[in-house]
Design a protein around this motif. Structure first.
Motif, PDB file in Angstrom:
ATOM      1  N   ALA A 299       1.027  -1.462  -0.086  1.00 61.62           N
ATOM      2  CA  ALA A 299      -0.055  -0.351   0.181  1.00 61.62           C
ATOM      3  C   ALA A 299       0.826   1.221  -0.202  1.00 61.62           C
ATOM      4  CB  ALA A 299      -0.953  -0.188   0.892  1.00 61.62           C
ATOM      5  N   VAL A 300       1.589   1.144   1.021  1.00 58.87           N
ATOM      6  CA  VAL A 300       2.973   2.264   0.754  1.00 58.87           C
ATOM      7  C   VAL A 300       3.634   2.516  -0.343  1.00 58.87           C
ATOM      8  CG1 VAL A 300       4.597   4.194   2.449  1.00 58.87           C
ATOM      9  CG2 VAL A 300       2.607   1.588   3.225  1.00 58.87           C
ATOM     10  N   GLN A 301       3.788   1.650  -0.940  1.00 57.74           N
ATOM     11  CA  GLN A 301       4.609   1.429  -2.385  1.00 57.74           C
ATOM     12  C   GLN A 301       3.308   1.888  -3.742  1.00 57.74           C
ATOM     13  OE1 GLN A 301       5.652  -2.122  -2.913  1.00 57.74           O
ATOM     14  NE2 GLN A 301       8.146  -2.141  -2.379  1.00 57.74           N
ATOM     15  N   ALA A 302       2.593   1.572  -3.535  1.00 58.41           N
ATOM     16  CA  ALA A 302       1.495   2.820  -4.120  1.00 58.41           C
ATOM     17  C   ALA A 302       1.306   3.447  -4.334  1.00 58.41           C
ATOM     18  CB  ALA A 302       0.565   1.270  -4.648  1.00 58.41           C
ATOM     19  N   GLY A 303       1.199   4.305  -2.821  1.00 62.73           N
ATOM     20  CA  GLY A 303       0.881   5.140  -2.148  1.00 62.73           C
ATOM     21  C   GLY A 303       2.494   5.982  -2.763  1.00 62.73           C
ATOM     22  N   ARG A 304       3.067   5.856  -2.766  1.00 62.43           N
ATOM     23  CA  ARG A 304       4.521   6.661  -2.596  1.00 62.43           C
ATOM     24  C   ARG A 304       4.139   6.504  -4.324  1.00 62.43           C
ATOM     25  NH1 ARG A 304       8.847   7.032   0.065  1.00 62.43           N
ATOM     26  NH2 ARG A 304       8.698   6.222   2.234  1.00 62.43           N
ATOM     27  N   LYS A 305       4.339   5.719  -5.291  1.00 58.16           N
ATOM     28  CA  LYS A 305       3.756   5.569  -7.070  1.00 58.16           C
ATOM     29  C   LYS A 305       2.963   6.696  -7.702  1.00 58.16           C
ATOM     30  CE  LYS A 305       4.940   1.877  -8.624  1.00 58.16           C
ATOM     31  NZ  LYS A 305       5.184   0.201  -9.062  1.00 58.16           N
ATOM     32  N   GLY A 306       2.236   6.179  -6.590  1.00 48.30           N
ATOM     33  CA  GLY A 306       0.808   7.473  -7.136  1.00 48.30           C
ATOM     34  C   GLY A 306       0.197   7.455  -8.528  1.00 48.30           C
ATOM     35  N   GLY A 307       0.271   8.345  -9.135  1.00 44.15           N
ATOM     36  CA  GLY A 307      -1.248   7.608 -10.143  1.00 44.15           C
ATOM     37  C   GLY A 307      -2.036   6.934 -10.090  1.00 44.15           C
ATOM     38  N   THR A 308      -2.354   5.800 -10.762  1.00 41.61           N
ATOM     39  CA  THR A 308      -3.526   5.072 -10.721  1.00 41.61           C
ATOM     40  C   THR A 308      -3.409   4.405 -10.044  1.00 41.61           C
ATOM     41  OG1 THR A 308      -3.542   4.597 -12.864  1.00 41.61           O
ATOM     42  CG2 THR A 308      -5.557   6.318 -13.067  1.00 41.61           C
ATOM     43  N   TYR A 309      -2.163   4.276  -9.729  1.00 42.92           N
ATOM     44  CA  TYR A 309      -1.565   2.501  -8.449  1.00 42.92           C
ATOM     45  C   TYR A 309      -2.742   3.388  -7.416  1.00 42.92           C
ATOM     46  CZ  TYR A 309       2.257   1.273 -11.342  1.00 42.92           C
ATOM     47  OH  TYR A 309       2.854   1.257 -12.803  1.00 42.92           O
ATOM     48  N   PRO A 310      -2.950   3.590  -6.791  1.00 42.55           N
ATOM     49  CA  PRO A 310      -3.661   4.021  -5.445  1.00 42.55           C
ATOM     50  C   PRO A 310      -4.981   3.040  -5.611  1.00 42.55           C
ATOM     51  CG  PRO A 310      -1.962   5.584  -4.760  1.00 42.55           C
ATOM     52  CD  PRO A 310      -1.845   5.466  -6.687  1.00 42.55           C
ATOM     53  N   ALA A 311      -5.611   3.678  -6.828  1.00 35.31           N
ATOM     54  CA  ALA A 311      -6.891   3.003  -7.141  1.00 35.31           C
ATOM     55  C   ALA A 311      -7.001   1.563  -7.715  1.00 35.31           C
ATOM     56  CB  ALA A 311      -7.454   4.247  -8.398  1.00 35.31           C
ATOM     57  N   VAL A 312      -5.815   0.922  -7.581  1.00 38.96           N
ATOM     58  CA  VAL A 312      -6.237  -0.304  -8.157  1.00 38.96           C
ATOM     59  C   VAL A 312      -5.092  -0.885  -6.978  1.00 38.96           C
ATOM     60  CG1 VAL A 312      -3.965  -2.009  -9.654  1.00 38.96           C
ATOM     61  CG2 VAL A 312      -4.674  -0.088 -10.681  1.00 38.96           C
ATOM     62  N   LEU A 313      -4.245  -0.203  -6.317  1.00 43.63           N
ATOM     63  CA  LEU A 313      -4.357  -1.030  -4.952  1.00 43.63           C
ATOM     64  C   LEU A 313      -5.889  -1.309  -4.027  1.00 43.63           C
ATOM     65  CD1 LEU A 313      -2.111  -1.477  -2.485  1.00 43.63           C
ATOM     66  CD2 LEU A 313      -3.266   0.572  -1.783  1.00 43.63           C
ATOM     67  N   SER A 314      -6.801   0.215  -4.137  1.00 46.31           N
ATOM     68  CA  SER A 314      -8.232   0.120  -3.396  1.00 46.31           C
ATOM     69  C   SER A 314      -8.659  -0.893  -4.280  1.00 46.31           C
ATOM     70  CB  SER A 314      -8.883   0.617  -3.493  1.00 46.31           C
ATOM     71  OG  SER A 314      -9.753   0.954  -3.217  1.00 46.31           O
ATOM     72  N   GLY A 315      -8.388  -1.327  -5.620  1.00 45.17           N
ATOM     73  CA  GLY A 315     -10.676  -2.682  -6.491  1.00 45.17           C
ATOM     74  C   GLY A 315      -9.508  -3.546  -5.972  1.00 45.17           C
ATOM     75  N   ALA A 316      -8.212  -3.723  -6.409  1.00 49.25           N
ATOM     76  CA  ALA A 316      -7.750  -5.192  -6.448  1.00 49.25           C
ATOM     77  C   ALA A 316      -8.313  -5.427  -5.267  1.00 49.25           C
ATOM     78  CB  ALA A 316      -6.479  -5.177  -6.725  1.00 49.25           C
ATOM     79  N   GLY A 317      -7.242  -4.627  -3.537  1.00 55.74           N
ATOM     80  CA  GLY A 317      -7.732  -5.125  -2.711  1.00 55.74           C
ATOM     81  C   GLY A 317      -9.338  -5.392  -1.711  1.00 55.74           C
ATOM     82  N   GLU A 318     -10.479  -4.816  -2.242  1.00 56.34           N
ATOM     83  CA  GLU A 318     -11.930  -5.298  -2.211  1.00 56.34           C
ATOM     84  C   GLU A 318     -11.994  -6.294  -2.611  1.00 56.34           C
ATOM     85  OE1 GLU A 318     -14.082  -1.793  -3.212  1.00 56.34           O
ATOM     86  OE2 GLU A 318     -15.180  -3.752  -3.594  1.00 56.34           O
ATOM     87  N   ALA A 319     -11.299  -6.666  -4.095  1.00 54.70           N
ATOM     88  CA  ALA A 319     -11.961  -7.852  -4.618  1.00 54.70           C
ATOM     89  C   ALA A 319     -11.734  -9.405  -4.383  1.00 54.70           C
ATOM     90  CB  ALA A 319     -11.254  -8.018  -6.689  1.00 54.70           C
ATOM     91  N   ALA A 320     -10.104  -9.178  -3.585  1.00 57.40           N
ATOM     92  CA  ALA A 320      -9.277 -10.157  -2.895  1.00 57.40           C
ATOM     93  C   ALA A 320      -9.440 -10.613  -1.482  1.00 57.40           C
ATOM     94  CB  ALA A 320      -7.994  -9.783  -2.780  1.00 57.40           C
ATOM     95  N   VAL A 321     -10.457  -9.128  -0.928  1.00 57.75           N
ATOM     96  CA  VAL A 321     -10.960  -9.532   0.235  1.00 57.75           C
ATOM     97  C   VAL A 321     -12.062 -10.498   0.482  1.00 57.75           C
ATOM     98  CG1 VAL A 321     -12.392  -8.598   1.699  1.00 57.75           C
ATOM     99  CG2 VAL A 321     -10.100  -7.993   1.370  1.00 57.75           C
ATOM    100  N   GLU A 322     -13.113  -9.971  -1.407  1.00 61.51           N
ATOM    101  CA  GLU A 322     -14.387 -10.416  -0.984  1.00 61.51           C
ATOM    102  C   GLU A 322     -14.048 -11.749  -1.638  1.00 61.51           C
ATOM    103  OE1 GLU A 322     -16.630  -8.683  -4.313  1.00 61.51           O
ATOM    104  OE2 GLU A 322     -17.387 -10.360  -5.108  1.00 61.51           O
ATOM    105  N   LEU A 323     -12.717 -12.749  -2.304  1.00 62.65           N
ATOM    106  CA  LEU A 323     -12.892 -13.612  -2.178  1.00 62.65           C
ATOM    107  C   LEU A 323     -11.918 -14.820  -1.214  1.00 62.65           C
ATOM    108  CD1 LEU A 323     -10.446 -13.155  -6.169  1.00 62.65           C
ATOM    109  CD2 LEU A 323     -12.627 -14.182  -5.229  1.00 62.65           C
ATOM    110  N   PHE A 324     -11.506 -13.888  -0.032  1.00 60.71           N
ATOM    111  CA  PHE A 324     -10.937 -14.680   1.278  1.00 60.71           C
ATOM    112  C   PHE A 324     -12.741 -15.074   2.132  1.00 60.71           C
ATOM    113  CE2 PHE A 324     -10.340 -13.756   5.199  1.00 60.71           C
ATOM    114  CZ  PHE A 324      -9.875 -15.262   5.797  1.00 60.71           C
ATOM    115  N   LEU A 325     -13.291 -14.002   1.449  1.00 58.47           N
ATOM    116  CA  LEU A 325     -14.196 -14.716   2.730  1.00 58.47           C
ATOM    117  C   LEU A 325     -15.492 -15.264   2.216  1.00 58.47           C
ATOM    118  CD1 LEU A 325     -15.724 -10.339   3.773  1.00 58.47           C
ATOM    119  CD2 LEU A 325     -14.277 -12.859   5.384  1.00 58.47           C
ATOM    120  N   THR A 326     -15.513 -15.228   0.223  1.00 61.24           N
ATOM    121  CA  THR A 326     -16.461 -16.399   0.368  1.00 61.24           C
ATOM    122  C   THR A 326     -15.721 -18.002   0.347  1.00 61.24           C
ATOM    123  OG1 THR A 326     -15.793 -15.648  -1.495  1.00 61.24           O
ATOM    124  CG2 THR A 326     -17.661 -15.187  -1.233  1.00 61.24           C
ATOM    125  N   GLY A 327     -14.295 -17.578   0.881  1.00 60.52           N
ATOM    126  CA  GLY A 327     -13.178 -18.951   0.884  1.00 60.52           C
ATOM    127  C   GLY A 327     -12.671 -19.321  -0.486  1.00 60.52           C
TER     128      GLY A 327
END
Ligand code: MG
Length: 377
Positions: A299-327
């Motif tokens: 997350a900190v790396q994505a923040g430092r790189k800026g641009g659209t990386y933090p948005a990708v971090l956020s979207g990928a993170g949300e989807a990954a949590v969903e996948l984890f919660l659904t096993g």
């Protein structure tokens, strides 16, 4: 003294922060009046809230009965009659209304992290232009805000505290076997599901570093993270002379919520627990284990790189949590999944809101399609 009643809209009123916000509001009927409520899925609870608070504006896919005007999130966030806009909508849905409130010059009590993570530069620039103030509701950022109050010199460094979540001290191999139920049992805070999992991976702390960067215009080099399992110190601020200020209180979100609503006043509220100094014998600290909890670093790396990386971090993170919660993926796959999406992404610099939302949607799709049982269409 005649004090005017502040008119509030609460976006995300049925979520954890939304419900606690309404609890605080209900304790101070002579100070706060709810004029707008917005919820996502929980139409049953929204109906009860509409009956209790009688808002003039409501937003929900399934509108409850009542005498009100239906508005969009953005219309409500920018409504001329709203004095304070509480943004507690989860994930990417916070972006539109936060930007609308920032452009409209509102006082924003911001509980949504993703809006600043994804579009911090655009939102803070809009707020500066319109005179909007963004008052953090997140406990760490509220603590920093409280520590900065009355200071005339710029702070040198922020130290964000983190409880470490339920798996503090676990090795990577032990982490690989943890279940959603274990991950949802947070030791100190009551929160929504997404942020509880993000706390267990330390992704939440990484998002908070990005949030702190934008809220207080602090360089990433000067923001560090410290594990503090008791969650009593909510963050620390170091000044030029070496003095460090901290804000301490029970881990209870109603305090930072109330502070954001009443700022600059502090209100007595018997519902808020006091610290018991006879029982509180020690406070512990340790550095975060970045090998076991790589989401923080990602997350900190994505923040430092800026641009659209933090948005990708956020979207990928949300989807990954969903996948984890659904096993569908394991706990340690969350970080690997997010890292994969960040690696594949080609960022644009100085992105527009459209580019940011497109990057976030791309990342979510990417993660969901790559998952076991996902469809590559
Ligand atoms: Mg927090």
């Amino acid at each position: 003294m005649v004090r005017s009643v502040k008119r509030l809209v609460v976006l995300g009123s049925t979520g954890s922060i939304g419900r606690q916000t309404l609890e605080v509001i209900a304790s101070f009927p002579d100070r706060f009046q709810v004029i707008g409520l917005a919820a996502g899925e929980n139409a049953t609870l929204l109906a009860k809230q509409v009956a209790q608070f009688g808002p003039r504006f409501v937003c929900c896919r399934k509108l409850p009965p009542g005498d009100y005007q239906a508005l969009s999130l953005e219309e409500m966030a920018a409504h001329p009659e709203a004095d304070i806009v509480v943004i507690a909508t989860p994930g990417r849905s916070g972006l539109g209304p936060t930007l609308a409130a920032a452009e409209a010059g509102k006082r924003i009590a911001l509980a949504n992290k993703e809006s600043l993570v994804m579009a911090g530069e655009i939102i803070t620039t809009a707020a500066e232009k319109s005179g909007a103030s963004i008052i953090p509701v997140d406990s760490e950022h509220s603590a920093i805000w409280q520590c900065l109050e009355g200071e005339r010199s710029a702070p040198q460094r922020f130290i964000l505290t983190a409880s470490g979540g339920p798996f503090r001290g676990y090795t990577p191999s032990r982490l690989a076997g943890v279940t959603p139920q274990q991950a949802l049992a947070h030791p100190s805070w009551r929160m929504g599901r997404k942020v509880t999992i993000d706390s267990a991976t330390l992704m939440n702390k990484g998002l908070e570093v990005i949030e702190a960067h934008w809220l207080f215009n602090m360089a990433y080099d000067n923001i560090s993270v410290l594990i503090h399992p008791q969650s009593i110190i909510h963050s620390l601020v170091e000044f030029a002379d070496g003095a460090v200020k901290a804000q301490l209180s029970h881990p209870d979100m109603r305090l930072p919520i109330q502070y954001a609503l009443a700022y600059p006043e502090r209100l007595a509220n018997a519902a808020l627990p006091l610290l018991n100094w006879d029982e509180l014998t020690h406070l512990d600290f340790e550095p975060p284990d970045l090998a076991a909890f790589p989401c923080l670093k990602l997350a900190v790396q994505a923040g430092r790189k800026g641009g659209t990386y933090p948005a990708v971090l956020s979207g990928a993170g949300e989807a990954a949590v969903e996948l984890f919660l659904t096993g569908r993926i394991g706990f340690t796959d969350i970080a690997a999944t997010v890292a994969g999406a960040l690696e594949e992404h080609e960022s644009s610099s100085q992105p527009t809101i459209a580019e940011i939302t497109a990057a976030e949607a791309w990342a979510r799709q990417q993660v969901l399609q790559m998952a076991p049982g996902g469809s590559r269409c």
